[in-house]
Design an enzyme around this catalytic site. Structure first.
Site, PDB file in Angstrom:
ATOM      1  N   ALA A 152      25.576  43.269  36.745  1.00  0.00           N
ATOM      2  CA  ALA A 152      25.065  42.997  38.130  1.00  0.00           C
ATOM      3  C   ALA A 152      26.098  43.832  38.895  1.00  0.00           C
ATOM      4  O   ALA A 152      27.364  43.860  38.852  1.00  0.00           O
ATOM      5  CB  ALA A 152      24.134  41.985  38.593  1.00  0.00           C
ATOM      6  N   HIS A 153      26.233  44.092  40.408  1.00  0.00           N
ATOM      7  CA  HIS A 153      26.882  43.995  40.927  1.00  0.00           C
ATOM      8  C   HIS A 153      27.802  43.443  41.421  1.00  0.00           C
ATOM      9  O   HIS A 153      27.422  42.132  41.670  1.00  0.00           O
ATOM     10  CB  HIS A 153      26.796  44.928  42.626  1.00  0.00           C
ATOM     11  CG  HIS A 153      25.383  43.707  43.279  1.00  0.00           C
ATOM     12  ND1 HIS A 153      25.088  44.445  44.201  1.00  0.00           N
ATOM     13  CD2 HIS A 153      24.981  42.857  43.052  1.00  0.00           C
ATOM     14  CE1 HIS A 153      23.770  43.302  44.514  1.00  0.00           C
ATOM     15  NE2 HIS A 153      24.369  42.813  43.658  1.00  0.00           N
TER      16      HIS A 153
END
Lengths: 349, 349, 349
Positions: free
Chosen positions: A244-245
């Site tokens: 994820a980011h």
């Protein structure tokens, strides 16, 4: 797969390449690499995991790559090496089938933006799309159907297999390998809630992938919300992994298939995550942490070592009985404490 | 990623846009958006999560977006707003880097069926394939390499990033965003067994995706067996999510990465599924259910609230000892009951 | 999805096709297939799962496919069949919407290597890339944007939907269906560690996929390190599944969504793996094993049957209390044993 390999090597050549010690006839030629039990008289085999030592005595291989202390038990020629698994890794490239593969040049069907910069001897496959201001390093191969977004930068000697997608502004180092179906730089999962609906947060960070990184088939690495998602040098990522980011993965980590890592978590160097492991968001894992398969980690880990969660599998009827009790576990613990109290009272009376 | 953004805004402009209250110099210009700790003197930062309040005193930002009660602690200009995270969401779009991106028009390499209907100002990228009778709404962007099947309908102002696949007859609403590698409308997993082998059940339903839906990279949403798979308006789906045939997801749900939902399950409105959550088939979840990461749900849930399963992670040697006991848990519970009976008998004697 | 189907069938025709027994008017025509509760007066419905028997009395269907013992309860025409679910599978293909679909021929935009061999009536879609020496069987369809690597072999009557990737040397049988985003033949996850970094092991095996196999959207099957990864005849694989190098899946297994199988594990014939199941590497599962959803299997299984792991979900506050106790479970077991010892001592005094 039945692909012919025309390469043959003498044991002498292989011994020199590996820095091994040869016990046997250096002029003997081998044309293939196989496991101890599958190897035939033209193959070299290897013994890296002692669980397979029982196959050594009966191997039909021409020669075996093994640790020095097992030379005496080897019925055929032996190449002795302290780390035979590493030796096998080196040999494997010598015996890989030669592919017509990737010729330097840009395929006529590729769409390369005028402002893109292509290094010497790049190979751009059919139907590839390369965006404005992208930079592709020397000898890098971009497989059929890949989409390389605006302002991406890919180092030299890297390989994108067919149908890889890089969004805009993704930076990839040298000697990277990205497998088909992988997506790097898609938007992170960021939304603000107004009490009734979600509002998208533009993901304006990027992704920086280091040198010597491998990313498996169908894996996805999201771009940062603010600042970058970072994959350190030498990190190896298997298939179906989701990062994820703003995650940071330290150098030389290995992430097995189906791992999922939530936003902003930082994984130290030389960590190993087993298949299907999940890391919650905003955690820190120190260097040298290993997590066993399908474990969920919801707290930061500050000590190197092996960590696990979950329960082993068992016959379903037994499992049903135990799983019901799991829901009563706190109750059971309290009943246990009460029993101990009563016993102690009884004893003290 | 180092992409230049040429946009600058005065604090006055931003305050007006957000409906915030300004404390400071409205003429001051900012050119970037960053976190409290990363922000420099040309950036605006935000404080939405009080866990980061400790960074406020030392921020180098030009201004900070924060809740009204923290204005007095802000060492620089402040934009006060009740929901600063929502304010950050709005700001993020102002500071997103401008991309050469998607010009209206149909790329010469795209294959668009003659019977397809393209709305005004659509952008159809290189190597896109659009099937017979497909309808693409105004200003919608179809990225490079996408395949849009026969009789699909995509609303206006939607965005398919590169290499998305829609099977035939998929309906997508307005302002949808679908990320690379996602597949919508593949066959559901339906087979009948004849005692020795599986026979495919044709999946003759479709998929209906509402307005304002986002679907993450490499996610898959299967078409219905009979009747449709339905994704409600405003639903946000992260990467690597699998949604099986005939699932219904209620409006404004958020599904984090690696979620898997089995066939015919119905999820209510405003539900949140954590990363890696699995829902068994044929369940109903009411509105407002939250499931924490990697939980497995095998029964319907009729009360809003937070639900979980699994065990936390722990050092592997401790875990091994406990996991073995889990297999004895029902036995332990029976032994506990027997002890209590014996105690009570003892007491009553 | 609202797609018109022009097919209509008499009950007589359907009865004959299915080998069913008709109770009602054979001349009656039906034009659709639906569930008991959704069916209208032009539809045929089916009752395969007795949980839905309550909908039989009120169905508006023209006819119902059901087991012989329920004919007397059917308010409309009945087609009696011992395995009505299998009958439904057969019917579903009759009522599938006709698609303009895949015409025989090679699309002008496809890049087919000169040495590739295409069988009679193959359909090669737009932007397909087919490598040197690949062989495509008669009537096989390769959807838009697929990449079929060098020396691949695909049997007759197979279907690759859009954007599938096969690496070099992948062998696929007859009547296979591979869904969009799937990747077959990517490198297995094999690296040797030299004490400080990982060294890639060339994956020089292949993948052999049998006849009548289906592979779901976004699934990945890695090629073997040495020797092949093997998917047996009749195996059905759902979406988002990861199969690692040198795994063997026995004939007629069914693997639900999000399953992950680590390297060299062998699954017997007729096994069923629930959604999200994980199998560790180097295991053997005998024929006829079923694993329930999201279970982790870390030991070989030698007896057919149903196996499970994990804990059921529960309200989060209850779960927190129980999950904490799980970490004390071994301790609790020891305390329990001590209590029993004390009781027995007390009793024997």
């Amino acid at each position: 797969m039945k692909m012919m390999t025309s390469q043959t090597y003498t044991l002498e050549e292989l011994t020199r390449t590996l820095g091994a010690t040869l016990h046997g006839d250096g002029a003997q030629r081998v044309s293939g690499l196989a496991t101890l039990s599958d190897a035939g008289p033209d193959d070299i085999a290897f013994l890296a995991n002692r669980a397979y030592q029982r196959f050594l005595g009966e191997t039909r291989a021409a020669a075996v790559l093994l640790p020095p202390d097992l030379v005496s038990e080897c019925p055929v020629s032996a190449l002795a090496l302290d780390n035979p698994y590493l030796g096998y890794a080196h040999l494997s490239h010598l015996f890989a089938p030669p592919l017509a593969g990737h010729r330097p040049g840009v395929h006529a069907s590729a769409c390369v933006a005028e402002s893109a910069v292509l290094g010497k001897d790049v190979s751009i496959g059919p139907n590839v799309v390369i965006g404005e201001h992208a930079v592709i390093g020397e000898r890098t191969v971009i497989g059929a159907g890949c989409s390389v977004g605006e302002a991406c930068s890919i180092g030299s000697d890297s390989l994108l297999h067919a149908n890889v997608t890089l969004y805009h502004g993704v930076i990839v180092g040298q000697r990277a390998i990205i497998h088909s179906g992988a997506v790097v730089g898609g938007d992170g999962f960021g939304f603000a809630h107004d009490g009734s609906a979600w509002h998208k947060i533009a993901q304006i960070g990027g992704v920086v992938v280091g040198d010597d990184v491998e990313i498996g088939s169908c894996s996805s690495i999201d771009r940062g919300a603010l600042g970058d998602t970072v994959i350190g040098d030498g990190v190896k990522i298997d298939s179906q992994v989701q990062i994820a980011h703003n995650v940071h993965i330290g150098e030389h980590c290995a992430l097995a298939g189906c791992v999922g890592i939530a936003g902003s978590t930082r994984v130290g160097r030389h960590c190993q995550l087993g298949g299907g492991v999940g890391l919650a968001g905003h955690l820190e894992l120190c260097d040298g942490v290993q997590i066993t398969g399908m474990s969920l980690v919801t707290n930061s880990i500050h000590e190197p070592g092996v960590y696990s969660s979950g329960t082993g599998s068992m016959p379903n009827d037994l499992w049903r009985r135990n799983a019901v009790r799991f829901k009563q576990l706190d109750q059971m613990a309290r009943r246990l404490t009460r029993l101990e109290r009563d016993r102690d009272r009884g004893t003290s009376q």
